[in-house]
Design an enzyme around this catalytic site. Structure first.
Site, PDB file in Angstrom:
ATOM      1  N   GLN A 138       3.173 -29.412  -2.203  1.00  0.00           N
ATOM      2  CA  GLN A 138       3.769 -29.503  -3.534  1.00  0.00           C
ATOM      3  C   GLN A 138       3.867 -30.960  -3.966  1.00  0.00           C
ATOM      4  O   GLN A 138       4.853 -31.637  -3.708  1.00  0.00           O
ATOM      5  CB  GLN A 138       5.152 -28.847  -3.572  1.00  0.00           C
ATOM      6  N   PHE A 139       2.823 -31.438  -4.638  1.00  0.00           N
ATOM      7  CA  PHE A 139       2.789 -32.821  -5.086  1.00  0.00           C
ATOM      8  C   PHE A 139       3.896 -33.138  -6.075  1.00  0.00           C
ATOM      9  O   PHE A 139       4.292 -34.294  -6.247  1.00  0.00           O
ATOM     10  CB  PHE A 139       1.418 -33.176  -5.682  1.00  0.00           C
ATOM     11  N   THR A 140       4.454 -32.132  -6.729  1.00  0.00           N
ATOM     12  CA  THR A 140       5.482 -32.377  -7.739  1.00  0.00           C
ATOM     13  C   THR A 140       6.787 -32.909  -7.138  1.00  0.00           C
ATOM     14  O   THR A 140       7.672 -33.325  -7.878  1.00  0.00           O
ATOM     15  CB  THR A 140       5.768 -31.112  -8.571  1.00  0.00           C
TER      16      THR A 140
END
Length: 148
Positions: free
Chosen positions: A78-80
């Protein structure tokens, strides 16, 4: 690296309505990587997550680790987790790792979790995923290797 750990009764991840990873009791890990992360960061997180004692013992105290309860891990990239929301209303993701590097680190992280004796299911790096979970507690812990 950043990891958002949620203690779950169960969790699953799907891509295009097909379940690709599923666990019962254990941890859902949302994993973010940045370009300056190292193998030391992975080692630190694997050690902390593997030995974390947040499951109840017979007296109701959070004294048991994942291994003690024979639990599983569902790890989802999850790059967010590296969203920057300081300016405006649209988050910036420039602090997130470049996809090739982040994918390699995510895979290495999951392999190290397995080498530590954990059963690990994963999402699909870079895919549009749907994650379902039943948070147990709720119990949520945030790890950031910049703040060890």
């Amino acid at each position: 690296m950043r990891v958002l750990l949620q203690r779950v009764a169960n969790a699953s991840v799907s891509v295009d309505e097909e379940c690709i990873g599923q666990i019962n009791q254990g941890y859902l890990l949302l994993v973010g990587v940045k370009d300056t992360d190292t193998n030391e960061d992975i080692d630190y997180l694997v050690r902390k997550i593997t030995n974390l004692r947040i499951f109840a013992d017979d007296e109701g105290k959070t004294n048991l680790s994942l291994k003690d309860i024979d639990g599983d891990i569902l790890s989802v990239s999850q790059f967010t987790l590296y969203a920057d929301t300081k300016k405006g209303n649209r988050p910036s993701f420039v602090k997130a790792g470049k996809p090739d590097f982040a994918s390699e680190m995510y895979d290495r992280f999951n392999e190290e979790l397995r080498q530590a004796g954990n059963h690990v299911e994963t999402g699909s790096f870079g895919a549009d995923m749907q994650v379902n979970l039943l948070n147990d507690g709720p119990f949520t812990i945030f790890f950031d290797t910049e703040n060890k």
